[in-house]
Design an enzyme around this catalytic site. Structure first.
Site, PDB file in Angstrom:
ATOM      1  N   HIS A 109     -18.733   0.911  32.328  1.00  0.00           N
ATOM      2  CA  HIS A 109     -18.458   1.770  31.169  1.00  0.00           C
ATOM      3  C   HIS A 109     -17.471   1.124  30.196  1.00  0.00           C
ATOM      4  O   HIS A 109     -17.183   1.699  29.143  1.00  0.00           O
ATOM      5  CB  HIS A 109     -17.915   3.128  31.612  1.00  0.00           C
ATOM      6  CG  HIS A 109     -18.902   3.963  32.353  1.00  0.00           C
ATOM      7  ND1 HIS A 109     -20.130   4.301  31.837  1.00  0.00           N
ATOM      8  CD2 HIS A 109     -18.856   4.518  33.606  1.00  0.00           C
ATOM      9  CE1 HIS A 109     -20.798   5.035  32.719  1.00  0.00           C
ATOM     10  NE2 HIS A 109     -20.051   5.171  33.796  1.00  0.00           N
ATOM     11  N   ASP A 237     -24.561   6.147  43.094  1.00  0.00           N
ATOM     12  CA  ASP A 237     -24.385   7.585  42.949  1.00  0.00           C
ATOM     13  C   ASP A 237     -25.672   8.315  42.589  1.00  0.00           C
ATOM     14  O   ASP A 237     -25.659   9.506  42.297  1.00  0.00           O
ATOM     15  CB  ASP A 237     -23.279   7.909  41.935  1.00  0.00           C
ATOM     16  CG  ASP A 237     -23.159   6.881  40.836  1.00  0.00           C
ATOM     17  OD1 ASP A 237     -24.093   6.079  40.661  1.00  0.00           O
ATOM     18  OD2 ASP A 237     -22.130   6.874  40.138  1.00  0.00           O
TER      19      ASP A 237
END
Length: 451
Positions: A109, A237
């Site tokens: 990110h 995830d």
């Protein structure tokens, strides 16, 4: 003897956002216990490497850290990035056939300009690796496949205008999860159209659809691109037990994905089911990389056929894959001037939110529309934390493939902006000469780091 699979563990004991935060050292410790208990590290196909430190120069080759690198990274960040670079060197030298960097802090990110931590990331480990391999080993074409449940918006941002980096991200639909991006219309800039492909998957997507996306889009596109190196941003995830996502992938599917993709390097990103997913997913990825049978590795609560997907959602994904496949197949026929215009520069405005550090950033990004190279990039950034603290910076980045005209014009812009009073810091990043310059208005000083 066949080449080995390299593994590096770095749990970063001295780095945490908070003691109870999902991104904490236990993410790796349970995995390490599982792998050592199974005796995996004693197998002749596996070779463990010690972590190493990245240099500040390795970071500035990729990022503009405000006001400087030391303000945005800790030693843990440098070790995580350095560990990835260590495995990259070992792959390129032929010492190992592939590797898995099981490290933290994560990075996908983190964007080109860094004002703080967002999405648990300060610097982008995979992007730093790509720029390092290009500078150190002359590697040109690289594919990055991001399998995290969250869109790899930082990696996309860094390579959005780079025709020699293919970035594919499949993730949970951004309308339902952070960071709210990663849609099919995000396809790359004017000089790199269709080098970015996003597959936003509906919540509840399970193994069968995962494999459909892999077999019918990811693998054919990667094969057609013909990269010299493949990197997997190995976020885990998407697993059915992860507390931050709403997907239904299993450890077996992650292993099948790894076996089919055959990445040269896998780099751990997200994954927060510390006991129920990570030890099993990480184990199967190592086994798949080393070409060792992983059929008997299953989560304790795994039940075959447990997750049923909605036929409507499956059909939606199939249509999306067909649409993206057509875009890739026809990219050379597209008149990009009809999409990006015919001016000297292509400009876009971006709003970026730092969810960890509560920073709001407005960017105006311009890329030179050059017929001889991808063009230099400039970013005017205004970041604000609360009502009182704000900083304005201007950055100029010259790509590895820059032509002499773009390189010269970029230096002229840097010198011109330095004389203005609008910005607190002005930066120049020249990847051709491996030069990094910082000008601080309040000190009237310039720092130059050359390769």
């Amino acid at each position: 003897m066949p080449k080995k699979t390299g593994v590096i563990f770095f749990p970063a004991f001295d780095w945490a956002i908070s003691p109870t935060h999902p991104e904490r050292e236990e993410r790796l410790l349970y995995t390490r216990d599982q792998i050592f208990e199974e005796g995996v590290m004693d197998l002749p196909q596996i070779q463990e490497f010690a972590p190493r430190l990245a240099t500040l120069k390795d970071i500035t080759r990729t990022h503009f850290c405000v006001p400087q690198v030391q303000n945005q990274v800790t030693e843990a960040h440098l070790i995580a990035a350095g560990s990835v670079m260590q495995l990259g060197d070992s792959v390129v030298s032929g010492e190992i056939q592939n590797g898995f960097a099981i490290v933290r802090p994560p990075g996908h990110h983190a964007m080109r300009v860094v004002h703080g931590n967002r999405g648990f990331c300060n610097i982008n480990n995979e992007a730093i690796l790509v720029d390092y391999l290009r500078h150190q080993h002359g590697i040109r074409k690289i594919a990055i496949v991001d399998s995290d449940v969250h869109h790899g918006d930082g990696t996309q941002d860094i390579f959005y205008h780079d025709p020699d980096v293919l970035f594919i991200s499949f993730h949970q639909d951004g309308r339902t999860i952070y960071p709210g991006t990663g849609f099919t219309n995000e396809l790359g800039g004017p000089g790199a159209y269709a080098r970015t492909l996003n597959v936003p998957l509906p919540p509840g997507t399970a193994d069968e659809t995962f494999m459909y996306v892999l077999d019918n889009l990811v693998l054919p596109v990667v094969k057609d691109f013909q990269p010299e190196l493949i990197i997997n941003s190995a976020g885990q995830d998407n697993h059915y037990s992860d507390p931050l996502g709403s997907m239904r992938f299993t450890a077996r599917a992650y292993a099948d994905f790894t076996k089919k993709l055959k990445p040269h390097l896998a780099v751990l990103e997200g994954g927060y089911a510390i006991e129920t997913a990570l030890p099993y997913v990480n184990l199967t990825i190592i086994l798949a990389l080393a070409e060792i049978d992983y059929a008997n590795v299953k989560e304790p609560d795994y039940v075959p056929g447990k997750f049923k997907e909605s036929p409507e959602k499956v059909a939606q994904v199939h249509r999306m894959v067909e649409h993206l496949s057509e875009i890739w197949a026809n990219k050379a026929k597209v008149d990009v001037s009809k999409i990006f215009g015919t001016g000297k520069h292509y400009q876009r405005n971006k709003f970026i939110y730092y969810d960890t550090d509560y920073i709001e950033e407005k960017q105006q990004e311009q890329v030179r529309m050059c017929t001889d190279c991808p063009g230099y990039l400039s970013i005017a950034s205004h970041a604000q934390r609360g009502h009182r603290t704000s900083v304005r910076v201007y950055t100029v980045s010259i790509p590895f493939q820059a032509c002499p005209s773009c390189q010269c014009e970029a230096y002229d812009i840097y010198e011109r902006v330095k004389k203005q009073q609008e910005y607190d810091f002005v930066y120049l990043q020249d990847k051709l000469t491996d030069t990094y310059r910082t000008y601080a208005k309040n000190k009237g000083q310039e720092w130059i780091t050359e390769g």
